[in-house]
Design an enzyme around this catalytic site. Structure first.
Site, PDB file in Angstrom:
ATOM      1  N   LYS A 148       6.904  15.702 -30.373  1.00 53.72           N
ATOM      2  CA  LYS A 148       7.616  14.426 -30.143  1.00 53.72           C
ATOM      3  C   LYS A 148       8.605  14.785 -28.887  1.00 53.72           C
ATOM      4  O   LYS A 148       8.658  15.948 -28.729  1.00 53.72           O
ATOM      5  CB  LYS A 148       8.372  14.082 -31.297  1.00 53.72           C
ATOM      6  N   HIS A 178       7.890  16.497 -37.250  1.00 55.33           N
ATOM      7  CA  HIS A 178       8.081  17.644 -38.497  1.00 55.33           C
ATOM      8  C   HIS A 178       8.609  17.054 -39.757  1.00 55.33           C
ATOM      9  O   HIS A 178       8.438  18.022 -40.839  1.00 55.33           O
ATOM     10  CB  HIS A 178       8.926  18.568 -37.771  1.00 55.33           C
ATOM     11  N   GLU A 216      23.531  14.072 -40.024  1.00 57.37           N
ATOM     12  CA  GLU A 216      23.810  15.369 -39.265  1.00 57.37           C
ATOM     13  C   GLU A 216      25.081  15.847 -39.193  1.00 57.37           C
ATOM     14  O   GLU A 216      25.956  14.787 -38.631  1.00 57.37           O
ATOM     15  CB  GLU A 216      22.795  15.481 -38.093  1.00 57.37           C
ATOM     16  N   ASP A 235      15.069   8.614 -30.862  1.00 57.81           N
ATOM     17  CA  ASP A 235      15.226  10.186 -31.371  1.00 57.81           C
ATOM     18  C   ASP A 235      14.733  10.505 -32.895  1.00 57.81           C
ATOM     19  O   ASP A 235      14.206  11.193 -33.291  1.00 57.81           O
ATOM     20  CB  ASP A 235      16.457  10.917 -31.034  1.00 57.81           C
ATOM     21  N   HIS A 240      11.552   9.858 -37.437  1.00 55.87           N
ATOM     22  CA  HIS A 240      11.602  10.387 -38.669  1.00 55.87           C
ATOM     23  C   HIS A 240      11.833   9.341 -39.851  1.00 55.87           C
ATOM     24  O   HIS A 240      11.225   9.376 -40.923  1.00 55.87           O
ATOM     25  CB  HIS A 240      12.704  11.427 -38.677  1.00 55.87           C
ATOM     26  N   LYS A 331      24.990  11.984 -35.797  1.00 58.75           N
ATOM     27  CA  LYS A 331      25.442  13.071 -35.466  1.00 58.75           C
ATOM     28  C   LYS A 331      26.903  13.097 -35.761  1.00 58.75           C
ATOM     29  O   LYS A 331      27.434  12.290 -35.672  1.00 58.75           O
ATOM     30  CB  LYS A 331      24.942  13.587 -34.037  1.00 58.75           C
TER      31      LYS A 331
HETATM   32  P1  NDP Z   1      11.798  24.141 -22.976  1.00 60.61           P
HETATM   33  O1  NDP Z   1      11.981  23.764 -21.833  1.00 60.61           O
HETATM   34  O2  NDP Z   1      12.531  25.129 -23.565  1.00 60.61           O
HETATM   35  O3  NDP Z   1      10.368  25.088 -22.645  1.00 60.61           O
HETATM   36  C1  NDP Z   1       9.334  24.241 -21.649  1.00 60.61           C
HETATM   37  C2  NDP Z   1       8.114  25.455 -21.713  1.00 60.61           C
HETATM   38  O4  NDP Z   1       7.119  24.934 -20.723  1.00 60.61           O
HETATM   39  C3  NDP Z   1       8.381  26.866 -21.148  1.00 60.61           C
HETATM   40  O5  NDP Z   1       7.922  27.603 -22.026  1.00 60.61           O
HETATM   41  C4  NDP Z   1       8.004  26.607 -19.831  1.00 60.61           C
HETATM   42  O6  NDP Z   1       7.694  28.008 -19.306  1.00 60.61           O
HETATM   43  C5  NDP Z   1       6.844  25.912 -19.824  1.00 60.61           C
HETATM   44  N1  NDP Z   1       6.286  25.241 -18.614  1.00 60.61           N
HETATM   45  C6  NDP Z   1       7.176  24.601 -17.960  1.00 60.61           C
HETATM   46  N2  NDP Z   1       6.345  24.044 -16.649  1.00 60.61           N
HETATM   47  C7  NDP Z   1       5.152  24.550 -16.717  1.00 60.61           C
HETATM   48  C8  NDP Z   1       3.953  24.564 -15.947  1.00 60.61           C
HETATM   49  N3  NDP Z   1       3.998  23.969 -15.040  1.00 60.61           N
HETATM   50  N4  NDP Z   1       3.070  25.266 -16.620  1.00 60.61           N
HETATM   51  C9  NDP Z   1       3.024  26.054 -17.737  1.00 60.61           C
HETATM   52  N5  NDP Z   1       4.048  26.262 -18.461  1.00 60.61           N
HETATM   53  C10 NDP Z   1       5.219  25.499 -18.117  1.00 60.61           C
HETATM   54  O7  NDP Z   1      11.248  23.005 -23.965  1.00 60.61           O
HETATM   55  P2  NDP Z   1      11.159  23.078 -25.436  1.00 60.61           P
HETATM   56  O8  NDP Z   1      10.543  24.295 -26.062  1.00 60.61           O
HETATM   57  O9  NDP Z   1      12.572  22.518 -25.988  1.00 60.61           O
HETATM   58  O10 NDP Z   1      10.132  21.894 -25.867  1.00 60.61           O
HETATM   59  C11 NDP Z   1       8.852  21.841 -25.541  1.00 60.61           C
HETATM   60  C12 NDP Z   1       8.158  20.492 -26.033  1.00 60.61           C
HETATM   61  O11 NDP Z   1       8.729  20.169 -27.533  1.00 60.61           O
HETATM   62  C13 NDP Z   1       9.208  19.224 -25.399  1.00 60.61           C
HETATM   63  O12 NDP Z   1       8.091  18.115 -25.287  1.00 60.61           O
HETATM   64  C14 NDP Z   1      10.262  18.857 -26.408  1.00 60.61           C
HETATM   65  O13 NDP Z   1      10.491  17.572 -26.165  1.00 60.61           O
HETATM   66  C15 NDP Z   1       9.475  19.052 -27.781  1.00 60.61           C
HETATM   67  N6  NDP Z   1      10.282  19.469 -28.615  1.00 60.61           N
HETATM   68  C16 NDP Z   1      11.145  20.274 -28.646  1.00 60.61           C
HETATM   69  C17 NDP Z   1      12.130  20.590 -29.740  1.00 60.61           C
HETATM   70  C18 NDP Z   1      13.148  21.765 -29.812  1.00 60.61           C
HETATM   71  O14 NDP Z   1      13.781  21.899 -30.790  1.00 60.61           O
HETATM   72  N7  NDP Z   1      13.163  22.451 -28.683  1.00 60.61           N
HETATM   73  C19 NDP Z   1      12.196  19.784 -31.015  1.00 60.61           C
HETATM   74  C20 NDP Z   1      11.174  18.929 -30.761  1.00 60.61           C
HETATM   75  C21 NDP Z   1      10.331  18.469 -29.926  1.00 60.61           C
HETATM   76  P3  NDP Z   1       7.984  28.599 -17.828  1.00 60.61           P
HETATM   77  O15 NDP Z   1       9.127  28.179 -17.240  1.00 60.61           O
HETATM   78  O16 NDP Z   1       8.031  30.041 -18.319  1.00 60.61           O
HETATM   79  O17 NDP Z   1       6.678  28.348 -17.326  1.00 60.61           O
HETATM   80  C1  BG6 Z   2      14.610  16.364 -33.929  1.00 60.73           C
HETATM   81  C2  BG6 Z   2      15.609  15.380 -33.180  1.00 60.73           C
HETATM   82  O1  BG6 Z   2      13.425  15.632 -34.023  1.00 60.73           O
HETATM   83  O2  BG6 Z   2      15.063  16.163 -35.383  1.00 60.73           O
HETATM   84  C3  BG6 Z   2      17.066  16.181 -33.445  1.00 60.73           C
HETATM   85  O3  BG6 Z   2      15.244  15.133 -32.105  1.00 60.73           O
HETATM   86  C4  BG6 Z   2      17.452  16.181 -34.869  1.00 60.73           C
HETATM   87  O4  BG6 Z   2      17.969  15.321 -32.734  1.00 60.73           O
HETATM   88  C5  BG6 Z   2      16.428  16.893 -35.836  1.00 60.73           C
HETATM   89  O5  BG6 Z   2      18.668  17.070 -34.775  1.00 60.73           O
HETATM   90  C6  BG6 Z   2      16.682  16.723 -37.123  1.00 60.73           C
HETATM   91  O6  BG6 Z   2      15.783  17.908 -37.880  1.00 60.73           O
HETATM   92  P1  BG6 Z   2      16.028  18.479 -39.201  1.00 60.73           P
HETATM   93  O7  BG6 Z   2      14.802  19.038 -39.756  1.00 60.73           O
HETATM   94  O8  BG6 Z   2      17.177  19.311 -38.722  1.00 60.73           O
HETATM   95  O9  BG6 Z   2      16.670  17.282 -39.935  1.00 60.73           O
END
Ligand code: NDP
Ligand code: BG6
Length: 484
Positions: A148, A178, A216, A235, A240, A331
């Site tokens: 998501k 999730h 939260e 969000d 959820h 939140k």
């Molecule tokens: P980050 O910004 O922390 O990570 C992004 C990743 O993408 C990095 O590993 C980066 O690595 C890689 N990346 C960026 N550009 C490129 C490219 N051109 N080619 C290959 N790799 C690339 O994001 P998140 O980990 O937080 O989130 C990832 C996804 O998961 C998103 O869609 C987000 O919405 C979703 N998500 C995240 C949550 C969270 O808690 N973090 C919760 C729910 C969903 P590098 O710079 O080394 O290339």
């Molecule tokens: C994520 C939302 O999907 O779920 C966040 O983007 C939120 O804003 C989170 O905090 C809540 O998840 P959990 O598992 O901590 O209840």
């Protein structure tokens, strides 16, 4: 109680975005915990892929550190961690370029289950899907996992579905919410469809209303940039809380299989009536002496994005006509508490007279923390002095009933990733389901924009803006207290 581990086939899992926050905080710790639980077959491999210039040893160190930080008690076993890390590899890849793709092609073994986790921004889905095919890495049996947010409205969700459908069949696509991987969320289905007790009462004849709360204590913290463009409606509610509502409201599927369950969920979403403006309350947390406001966190002093939503919705179908569903999430509230309360109607005739008071059965399904279920029943207050009634809880806190290990049960990502390897889509959203959820959400969000609605301020550590209580009061009802 010792949990059973169901073996899965050997696999190669490629984590695109393998250096990102989600990979470090959730995906790798989850995989490691499954390894410790002996569910990851010995010859399986996990390949991190991103642009950062790591060699395998450097990457293993990054992942090892992440697992130590986020892997819970299992991460203390150094020997196991070393064994797990030996199965972790890295490939430097640019989703938009040609670097690294032939290396990856040489690493993924076609004779094993292969899965590709797109843990990257949605703008990279198309180039990733294209390159996986160009380089003949993905096959018709490969699975892809996407995170998501799946779009920010109906049009963008359709675009994403279109992009993925160009290269993968629906049976290959695992869209993660999730919440569906949480233990108690699945228990909702077990409670409803594994017991004869509840189902006969599970309708508008016996249920007065249903409350779904996901409260939260955290704010938007460092995610202000993303969150300010989404708000609680996009969000949390669109995904959820909508999923929770579906599991509570859906008809019993004839089988617990992916399409059986998802067909029933889609019917619920399609039966949701539009939300009228006076049935929605939005809020924004205010600054305290020690804590920033939502607007500070979002970096926009004029932001009108909501960090809290309470709304009332109705489901137009035979089972639920006349039983409102109240949804609330926010939140920086008073406590972290997620629960569903099914509030039953009064007994049809009060044989004990007015003085016995009003007593209602309430079934509370507690999602987190302290997972469990409580059924409030009415009994006679002990002692002489006539028939006075009191409500007592029939309490089943799972950790007490099933043993403390349930508190350390698999987290949502562990279960969901293993379901991907198993090829079980039951707990993942189907394309039409996501689109239906946006189709209901879009007019709500559009209405807010058109009305130039300003969110109501609320205190950090409160239960949200007062208007959320009025929403209930107008209907002669009240929210349950938010408490851990
Ligand atoms: P980050 O910004 O922390 O990570 C992004 C990743 O993408 C990095 O590993 C980066 O690595 C890689 N990346 C960026 N550009 C490129 C490219 N051109 N080619 C290959 N790799 C690339 O994001 P998140 O980990 O937080 O989130 C990832 C996804 O998961 C998103 O869609 C987000 O919405 C979703 N998500 C995240 C949550 C969270 O808690 N973090 C919760 C729910 C969903 P590098 O710079 O080394 O290339
Ligand atoms: C994520 C939302 O999907 O779920 C966040 O983007 C939120 O804003 C989170 O905090 C809540 O998840 P959990 O598992 O901590 O209840």
């Amino acid at each position: 109680m010792v949990s059973r581990v169901i073996p899965v086939d050997s696999f190669d899992l490629v984590v695109f975005g393998g250096t990102g926050d989600l990979a470090r905080r959730k995906i790798f710790p989850a995989l490691y915990r499954r390894y410790v639980a002996c569910q990851m077959p010995e010859d399986s491999c996990v390949i991190g892929a991103a642009r950062t210039d790591y060699d395998t040893a450097e990457y293993r160190k990054v992942i090892g550190d992440a697992i130590r930080e986020f892997g819970g008690s299992a991460a203390k076993e150094d020997k196991k961690l070393k064994e797990f890390l030996a199965r972790v590899h890295y490939v430097k890849i640019d989703a938009k370029g040609s670097d690294g793709w032939s290396d990856l092609a040489g690493m993924v073994r076609k004779d094993l289950v292969n899965a590709f986790y797109f843990s990257v921004a949605p703008g990279l889905f198309a180039p990733l899907a294209e390159r996986l095919h160009e380089h003949n890495i993905a096959s018709q049996t490969s699975r892809i996992v996407v995170e998501k947010p799946f779009g920010r409205d109906l049009d963008s969700a359709k675009d994403l579905n279109g992009i993925l459908a160009r290269h993968f069949d629906e049976q290959q696509i695992y869209r993660i919410d999730h919440y569906l991987g949480k233990e108690t969320v699945q228990n909702l289905m077990a409670v409803r469809f594994g017991n004869i007790l509840f189902e006969p009462l599970w309708n508008s004849q016996y249920v007065d209303h249903i409350q779904i709360t996901v409260a939260e204590t955290v704010g938007v913290g460092g995610r202000g940039g993303y969150y300010d463009k989404s708000g609680a409606m996009r969000d949390m509610i669109q995904n959820h809380l909508m999923q929770l509502l579906c599991l509570i409201a859906m008809e019993p599927p004839s089988r617990f299989d992916p399409n059986g369950v998802r067909d029933e969920k889609v019917k619920v979403i399609k039966a949701l009536e539009p939300v009228v403006p006076h049935h929605i309350v939005r809020g924004q947390y205010e600054a305290t002496k020690t804590q920033p406001s939502y607007r500070d966190d979002a970096g926009d002093p004029k932001s009108r994005t909501e960090s809290f939503v309470a709304l009332k919705c109705n489901i137009s179908n035979w089972r639920w006509a006349g039983t409102p569903f109240y949804l609330r999430t926010g939140k920086k509230l008073k406590a972290r508490a997620s629960e569903i309360a099914v509030v039953f109607k009064d007994a049809p005739h009060a044989i004990f007279g007015q003085e016995a008071g009003r007593h209602r059965n309430i079934l509370v399904i507690r999602l987190q923390p302290n997972e469990g279920m409580t059924l409030g029943v009415t009994i006679k207050e002990p002692g002489p002095g006539g028939m006075r009634l009191i409500d007592v809880p029939l309490d089943m806190t799972f950790a007490e009933a099933l043993g403390p290990e349930v508190a350390d049960a698999a987290d949502a990502y562990e279960r969901l990733i293993m379901d991907v390897i198993r090829g079980d889509q039951t707990l993942f959203m189907r394309g039409d389901e996501v689109e239906a959820a946006w189709k209901w959400t879009d007019p709500v969000v559009q209405g807010i924009t058109d009305r130039h609605d300003v969110p109501k301020p609320y205190r950090v550590g409160s239960t949200g803006p007062d208007d959320a209580n009025l929403l209930m009061k107008r209907d002669g009802r009240e929210w349950r207290e938010i408490r851990e």
